[in-house]
Write a protein that holds these residues in place. Structure first.
Motif, PDB file in Angstrom:
ATOM      1  N   LEU A 141      -1.496  -7.107  -4.118  1.00  0.00           N
ATOM      2  CA  LEU A 141      -1.165  -6.698  -2.762  1.00  0.00           C
ATOM      3  C   LEU A 141      -0.388  -7.772  -2.021  1.00  0.00           C
ATOM      4  O   LEU A 141       0.196  -7.513  -0.980  1.00  0.00           O
ATOM      5  CB  LEU A 141      -2.443  -6.366  -1.974  1.00  0.00           C
ATOM      6  CG  LEU A 141      -3.207  -5.134  -2.445  1.00  0.00           C
ATOM      7  CD1 LEU A 141      -4.523  -5.041  -1.710  1.00  0.00           C
ATOM      8  CD2 LEU A 141      -2.377  -3.883  -2.230  1.00  0.00           C
ATOM      9  N   ALA A 179     -11.856  -5.575   3.527  1.00  0.00           N
ATOM     10  CA  ALA A 179     -12.487  -5.736   2.218  1.00  0.00           C
ATOM     11  C   ALA A 179     -12.930  -4.386   1.662  1.00  0.00           C
ATOM     12  O   ALA A 179     -12.811  -4.121   0.453  1.00  0.00           O
ATOM     13  CB  ALA A 179     -13.686  -6.682   2.334  1.00  0.00           C
ATOM     14  N   LEU A 218      -9.270   0.679  -3.002  1.00  0.00           N
ATOM     15  CA  LEU A 218      -8.009   0.637  -3.736  1.00  0.00           C
ATOM     16  C   LEU A 218      -8.234   0.285  -5.201  1.00  0.00           C
ATOM     17  O   LEU A 218      -7.637   0.874  -6.103  1.00  0.00           O
ATOM     18  CB  LEU A 218      -7.060  -0.380  -3.091  1.00  0.00           C
ATOM     19  CG  LEU A 218      -6.375   0.030  -1.788  1.00  0.00           C
ATOM     20  CD1 LEU A 218      -5.753  -1.189  -1.116  1.00  0.00           C
ATOM     21  CD2 LEU A 218      -5.326   1.102  -2.038  1.00  0.00           C
ATOM     22  N   VAL A 243      -5.663  -4.975   5.698  1.00  0.00           N
ATOM     23  CA  VAL A 243      -6.441  -4.310   4.658  1.00  0.00           C
ATOM     24  C   VAL A 243      -7.818  -4.957   4.638  1.00  0.00           C
ATOM     25  O   VAL A 243      -7.958  -6.130   4.288  1.00  0.00           O
ATOM     26  CB  VAL A 243      -5.759  -4.443   3.283  1.00  0.00           C
ATOM     27  CG1 VAL A 243      -6.610  -3.788   2.205  1.00  0.00           C
ATOM     28  CG2 VAL A 243      -4.370  -3.815   3.316  1.00  0.00           C
ATOM     29  N   MET A 279      -9.910  -2.517   0.430  1.00  0.00           N
ATOM     30  CA  MET A 279      -9.435  -3.144  -0.794  1.00  0.00           C
ATOM     31  C   MET A 279     -10.278  -2.712  -1.990  1.00  0.00           C
ATOM     32  O   MET A 279      -9.757  -2.408  -3.069  1.00  0.00           O
ATOM     33  CB  MET A 279      -9.439  -4.670  -0.661  1.00  0.00           C
ATOM     34  CG  MET A 279      -8.843  -5.381  -1.875  1.00  0.00           C
ATOM     35  SD  MET A 279      -8.810  -7.161  -1.679  1.00  0.00           S
ATOM     36  CE  MET A 279      -7.606  -7.309  -0.378  1.00  0.00           C
ATOM     37  N   PRO A 296      -6.258  -6.446  -6.787  1.00  0.00           N
ATOM     38  CA  PRO A 296      -6.018  -6.730  -5.366  1.00  0.00           C
ATOM     39  C   PRO A 296      -5.058  -7.871  -5.125  1.00  0.00           C
ATOM     40  O   PRO A 296      -4.418  -7.931  -4.078  1.00  0.00           O
ATOM     41  CB  PRO A 296      -7.420  -7.059  -4.826  1.00  0.00           C
ATOM     42  CG  PRO A 296      -8.222  -7.437  -6.020  1.00  0.00           C
ATOM     43  CD  PRO A 296      -7.670  -6.603  -7.143  1.00  0.00           C
ATOM     44  N   VAL A 330       0.836  -1.202   0.000  1.00  0.00           N
ATOM     45  CA  VAL A 330       0.000   0.000   0.000  1.00  0.00           C
ATOM     46  C   VAL A 330       0.870   1.251   0.000  1.00  0.00           C
ATOM     47  O   VAL A 330       0.588   2.229  -0.697  1.00  0.00           O
ATOM     48  CB  VAL A 330      -0.949  -0.010   1.220  1.00  0.00           C
ATOM     49  CG1 VAL A 330      -1.736   1.294   1.302  1.00  0.00           C
ATOM     50  CG2 VAL A 330      -1.900  -1.200   1.137  1.00  0.00           C
TER      51      VAL A 330
END
Length: 460
Positions: free
Chosen positions: A66, A49, A55, A47, A52, A63, A12
């Motif tokens: 990550l 849900a 993001l 992180v 995410m 995802p 991140v």
């Protein structure tokens, strides 16, 4: 089943720096407080849900990226490397490895890269086969441009109709002035397919099954119509050896052929409609079990993803002749060795039967969420019975509840069959099937007691 907490702070943080954002600016886009983002970046909060999803929405981010640790096989991949006898005296345990992955994933990746390039004892990681496989997995075995081109050609040829072989033959005749001829084995004793430009023929061995004939015709068509697209991808890989580039190009040609026989959109819809029913899909698309397995590892189109299957092909000696991980997290198959408790080996004695089994990797007391694996024998090219392999497909158990092959199989964690990544890499205690001690563990001996396994060893 509870979801595993995802700690991905370094990833991140790198994403934020790539976008040249302060923590406050990034937090605003993620709709969280700067202090919470600070905790995420320091791996003091997972992180969630919701974060995410933000993001993905705000940064158009995959995802799965990550999880940098997946690129090196996670904790099991790192443990495999640290199990090298050259590190045995350092006493590095799995807790330390986990801390390294969590706090400094890039440093762990750098160590893995250096270790792999240097090579471990008895392994040559830079041979052409390994180099080609690494490039395939770098792409996660998904080549979007080839898929799109194959889908367009399939629509143009109307390959949804019944006899695919006729459509492929007509395309070769009309576009390339090539006829298709099936020849006796004595005429082609050492070949499956041959392009005879003098006779303007694509010649096929009579020993090929109908599915294999169609696949060979699709390969020939891919070579004729998409050679530039395939060469562009293969040449961009910059292999050190020409053999590695040629192997990768051959894989891309086969990928194109499979994408032509199983066009992405129509194939994925059929998978979802049937619960990925393997026998049904074989018949609907006129392909073999092995061809189907290859295709299932490739379904990663953005916005239209299938389940993340892995595939391996095993011979009777337990050797892996094919390994495709794709988007799966099944890094345990990277070891190139398998566990005798896996029903994949039982499939050899039950030719043609699909062997479904719920397994979980059990190593040093840590058990993963488990995998539904499906194994079946396939015959090699040539006369029936001349060569036999087992193809194994697998998907995470948490994703397998609705699969056709999961019916009647309990996917409760307690019901999984524990397996390991081959005895030399497996640290499972008290396994009666063990044939080798694990690398990097000290053997233990007891004069007054005989255990159930021929090799006992310390737990740390």
């Amino acid at each position: 089943m509870a979801e595993e907490a995802l700690f991905a702070g370094p990833a991140v943080r790198r994403l934020r720096k790539r976008e040249r954002l302060t923590q406050a600016a990034a937090a605003a886009r993620l709709d969280i407080s700067p202090s919470y983002l600070n905790l995420i970046e320091r791996n003091q909060r997972p992180v969630s849900a919701r974060v995410m999803m933000r993001l993905v929405e705000q940064f158009d981010f995959d995802p799965r990226s990550l999880r940098e640790d997946e690129a090196i096989g996670g904790i099991d991949g790192l443990a495999r490397r640290f199990a090298d006898e050259r590190f045995a005296d350092l006493g590095i345990d799995r807790d330390e490895m986990q801390e390294l992955l969590a706090a400094a994933p890039q440093a762990a990746a750098a160590f893995a890269r250096l270790y792999d390039s240097a090579g471990s004892v008895g392994v040559q990681p830079d041979d052409p086969m390994s180099a080609s496989r690494r490039e395939i997995e770098r792409w996660r075995n998904h080549f979007a441009d080839l898929d799109m081109a194959a889908e367009e050609l399939a629509d143009e040829m109307r390959l949804s109709r019944g006899d695919i072989g006729i459509a492929l033959t007509e395309r070769l005749r009309e576009r390339h002035q090539l006829s298709v001829r099936v020849l006796p084995r004595e005429v082609m004793p050492d070949s499956l397919r041959r392009l005879d430009l003098h006779a303007r023929q694509v010649q096929l061995s009579e020993m090929l099954s109908v599915a294999s004939r169609n696949f060979q015709l699709a390969i020939q068509l891919a070579q004729l119509e998409f050679s530039k697209a395939i060469a562009a991808i293969a040449n961009a890989a910059k292999f050190e050896e020409e053999a590695a580039r040629a192997l990768f190009a051959r894989h891309l040609t086969g990928y194109m052929a499979a994408a032509l026989l199983m066009p992405y959109g129509r194939f994925l819809r059929a998978c979802e409609a049937t619960g990925y029913d393997l026998p049904v899909l074989e018949r609907r698309f006129g392909v073999s079990f092995e061809q189907l397995g290859h295709r299932l590892t490739t379904l990663q189109r953005v916005g239209q993803r299938g389940l993340p299957f892995f595939m391996v092909r095993i011979d009777r000696a337990g050797q892996f002749s094919k390994t495709f991980i794709g988007a799966s997290t099944a890094r345990f198959i990277e070891s190139g060795a398998s566990c005798p408790l896996w029903h994949a080996h039982r499939a050899f004695d039950r030719a043609g039967e699909l062997q479904a089994q719920f397994v979980a990797l059990d190593n040093s007391g840590d058990r993963d969420g488990g995998w539904l694996t499906m194994a079946r024998t396939v015959e090699g090219s040539g006369a029936p019975g001349e060569a036999q392999f087992v193809v194994v497909l697998g998907v995470e158990a948490v994703l397998a509840n609705e699969l056709a092959q999961a019916r009647g199989i309990s996917l409760r964690a307690d019901d999984a069959q524990p397996i390991g990544p081959g005895c030399a890499q497996c640290h499972r205690i008290q396994c009666s099937q063990r044939s080798l001690p694990p690398i990097g563990r000290r053997l233990a001996f007891d004069r007054v007691r005989r255990g159930v396994t021929p090799f006992e060893f310390t737990r740390d």
